[in-house]
Design a protein around this motif. Sequence first.
Motif, mmCIF file in Angstrom:
data_model
loop_
_atom_site.group_PDB
_atom_site.id
_atom_site.type_symbol
_atom_site.label_atom_id
_atom_site.label_comp_id
_atom_site.label_asym_id
_atom_site.label_seq_id
_atom_site.Cartn_x
_atom_site.Cartn_y
_atom_site.Cartn_z
ATOM 1 N N ALA A 138 -23.217 24.085 -2.802
ATOM 2 C CA ALA A 138 -23.996 22.923 -2.374
ATOM 3 C C ALA A 138 -23.630 21.698 -3.200
ATOM 4 N N GLU A 139 -23.398 21.935 -4.482
ATOM 5 C CA GLU A 139 -23.004 20.823 -5.356
ATOM 6 C C GLU A 139 -21.632 20.290 -4.949
ATOM 7 N N MET A 140 -20.735 21.185 -4.522
ATOM 8 C CA MET A 140 -19.402 20.775 -4.071
ATOM 9 C C MET A 140 -19.507 19.815 -2.876
ATOM 10 N N LEU A 141 -20.345 20.160 -1.893
ATOM 11 C CA LEU A 141 -20.504 19.304 -0.720
ATOM 12 C C LEU A 141 -21.127 17.966 -1.107
ATOM 13 N N THR A 142 -22.115 17.998 -1.978
ATOM 14 C CA THR A 142 -22.791 16.774 -2.390
ATOM 15 C C THR A 142 -21.851 15.862 -3.174
ATOM 16 N N ARG A 143 -21.026 16.449 -4.022
ATOM 17 C CA ARG A 143 -20.043 15.634 -4.752
ATOM 18 C C ARG A 143 -19.007 15.054 -3.799
ATOM 19 N N SER A 144 -18.689 15.775 -2.746
ATOM 20 C CA SER A 144 -17.787 15.227 -1.729
ATOM 21 C C SER A 144 -18.423 14.010 -1.065
ATOM 22 N N GLY A 145 -19.738 14.070 -0.849
ATOM 23 C CA GLY A 145 -20.451 12.924 -0.298
ATOM 24 C C GLY A 145 -20.404 11.730 -1.232
ATOM 25 N N ALA A 146 -20.594 11.990 -2.522
ATOM 26 C CA ALA A 146 -20.523 10.910 -3.512
ATOM 27 C C ALA A 146 -19.129 10.297 -3.538
ATOM 28 N N SER A 147 -18.109 11.137 -3.406
ATOM 29 C CA SER A 147 -16.731 10.645 -3.398
ATOM 30 C C SER A 147 -16.468 9.771 -2.174
ATOM 31 N N ALA A 148 -17.019 10.170 -1.024
ATOM 32 C CA ALA A 148 -16.830 9.397 0.199
ATOM 33 C C ALA A 148 -17.478 8.020 0.112
ATOM 34 N N LEU A 149 -18.447 7.867 -0.783
ATOM 35 C CA LEU A 149 -19.145 6.594 -0.937
ATOM 36 C C LEU A 149 -18.531 5.702 -2.009
ATOM 37 N N ARG A 150 -17.456 6.170 -2.616
ATOM 38 C CA ARG A 150 -16.820 5.417 -3.688
ATOM 39 C C ARG A 150 -15.937 4.312 -3.102
ATOM 40 N N GLY A 151 -16.028 3.119 -3.655
ATOM 41 C CA GLY A 151 -15.161 2.020 -3.230
ATOM 42 C C GLY A 151 -15.661 1.337 -1.972
ATOM 43 N N GLY A 152 -14.825 0.488 -1.420
ATOM 44 C CA GLY A 152 -15.195 -0.268 -0.231
ATOM 45 C C GLY A 152 -15.752 -1.639 -0.562
ATOM 46 N N LYS A 153 -15.848 -2.473 0.453
ATOM 47 C CA LYS A 153 -16.267 -3.864 0.269
ATOM 48 C C LYS A 153 -17.777 -4.058 0.431
ATOM 49 N N ARG A 154 -18.493 -2.995 0.841
ATOM 50 C CA ARG A 154 -19.946 -3.067 1.077
ATOM 51 C C ARG A 154 -20.277 -4.165 2.089
ATOM 52 N N LEU A 155 -19.404 -4.327 3.075
ATOM 53 C CA LEU A 155 -19.539 -5.413 4.033
ATOM 54 C C LEU A 155 -20.823 -5.292 4.859
ATOM 55 N N ARG A 156 -21.130 -4.083 5.305
ATOM 56 C CA ARG A 156 -22.309 -3.900 6.149
ATOM 57 C C ARG A 156 -23.586 -4.188 5.373
ATOM 58 N N ALA A 157 -23.636 -3.751 4.136
ATOM 59 C CA ALA A 157 -24.805 -4.037 3.307
ATOM 60 C C ALA A 157 -24.948 -5.538 3.072
ATOM 61 N N ARG A 158 -23.842 -6.210 2.855
ATOM 62 C CA ARG A 158 -23.900 -7.656 2.590
ATOM 63 C C ARG A 158 -24.376 -8.418 3.816
ATOM 64 N N PHE A 159 -23.899 -8.028 5.002
ATOM 65 C CA PHE A 159 -24.382 -8.691 6.214
ATOM 66 C C PHE A 159 -25.859 -8.383 6.460
ATOM 67 N N CYS A 160 -26.273 -7.158 6.163
ATOM 68 C CA CYS A 160 -27.686 -6.806 6.321
ATOM 69 C C CYS A 160 -28.561 -7.658 5.408
ATOM 70 N N LEU A 161 -28.187 -7.760 4.150
ATOM 71 C CA LEU A 161 -28.968 -8.548 3.192
ATOM 72 C C LEU A 161 -28.972 -10.031 3.560
ATOM 73 N N SER A 196 -27.742 20.789 -7.238
ATOM 74 C CA SER A 196 -27.388 21.675 -8.349
ATOM 75 C C SER A 196 -28.292 22.897 -8.399
ATOM 76 N N SER A 197 -29.514 22.764 -7.885
ATOM 77 C CA SER A 197 -30.436 23.902 -7.879
ATOM 78 C C SER A 197 -30.099 24.909 -6.785
ATOM 79 N N LEU A 198 -29.193 24.513 -5.868
ATOM 80 C CA LEU A 198 -28.828 25.383 -4.752
ATOM 81 C C LEU A 198 -27.518 26.127 -4.989
ATOM 82 N N GLY A 199 -26.844 25.817 -6.089
ATOM 83 C CA GLY A 199 -25.619 26.535 -6.408
ATOM 84 C C GLY A 199 -24.386 25.663 -6.328
ATOM 85 N N PRO A 200 -23.249 26.171 -6.818
ATOM 86 C CA PRO A 200 -22.035 25.358 -6.912
ATOM 87 C C PRO A 200 -21.472 24.923 -5.565
#
Length: 360
Positions: free
Chosen positions: A33-56, A27-31
């Motif tokens: 940069a915030e657009m790209l970062t929010r796209s990253g957050a959207s890409a991380l939404r949902g899923g079964k978290r399978l890889r994290a569960r196997f890692c743990l 947000s300190s870098l402008g709208p």
Amino acid sequence: MPTSQEPIEAVSQRLDKFLSEQLSYASSLGPEAEMLTRSGASALRGGKRLRARFCLTGFAAVGVAGDVPDEAPLAVATSLEIFHAAALVHDDLVDNSDTRRGQPAAHRALQQGHRDAAWTGDSDAFGRSGAILLGDLLVAWSDDLLEEGLALSPASAAATRRAYAQMRRDVTIGQFLDVAEESAYTAYPDDSHAERALRVASYKSARYSIQQPLLIGASLAGADEAQHDALSRFGHDVGMAFQLRDDVLGVFGDTAVTGKPVGDDLREGKRTVLVAYAREALPESERLRVDALLGDPGLDADQIADLQRVIVDTGALDRLERLISGYAHTADGALEGAPLRDDAVSELRALAHAATQRTS
């Protein structure tokens, strides 16, 4: 250490904390940069978290070697989910996919963002360029969070980094093998196609989805050679069954459940083991007809249904189901007598069942 009932929630909370930090910075870098970062957050939404569960679970199977804080395995496991999101962003771009988990794929969402903002230039080119950079940003985020976890566990940091680096190399090569096979298959005898497709499945998915997350978690906990070997054998064969199940869903899956159009793998021309088995059983004239249809993005519902019938009638689907069952059986055998914690072995078996008998 999160219990087996709560890993998804724990990973989601750790991910939310990390994303909040990234959004604050952007947000300190402008709208833009915030657009790209929010796209990253959207890409991380949902899923079964399978890889994290196997890692743990890999971490839990070995047991804590020394005083490793709870935050260390959680941060490392969460970093794998961020890396997975990066792979999906790039995979959807390579495959020219429109959707992911029932929502617009990242490059499509970025295209639409360009149009909504009424910016100048080619919105499609903007979306493609943005998705490449978004995938790169997600890889960087994954590295950042991995290092946060390793800073809490310096004794096992080197082994964990090696396992993580191996995962990154293998999946990148595997993705290219998958892309190349759609063109290179014509240079090889028909009876070699199934074996070549199994190689793609191993490097593109089996190692990266199951085997290496397990080994990353085990390395963090200080796994010895016997523990590493058992988890490696178990993880690879579960991973193969997982990818072969994915191949079935890519042809026969229910869109309402998978979030992807029915028959998407056929439109993309994926040269999977399922396709190889079907082609092996066909006379040359019919094989050429199937080849002409595979990879046509304009396949309609009737053509998809026709290819589905060919796969069933040749016995390819039944043959693949037997192969999946075989991998699941040998994976389970790798856990017999293994020097791993009993409660974690039970969790590994439950995760293997979920990974190989899924509908999405």
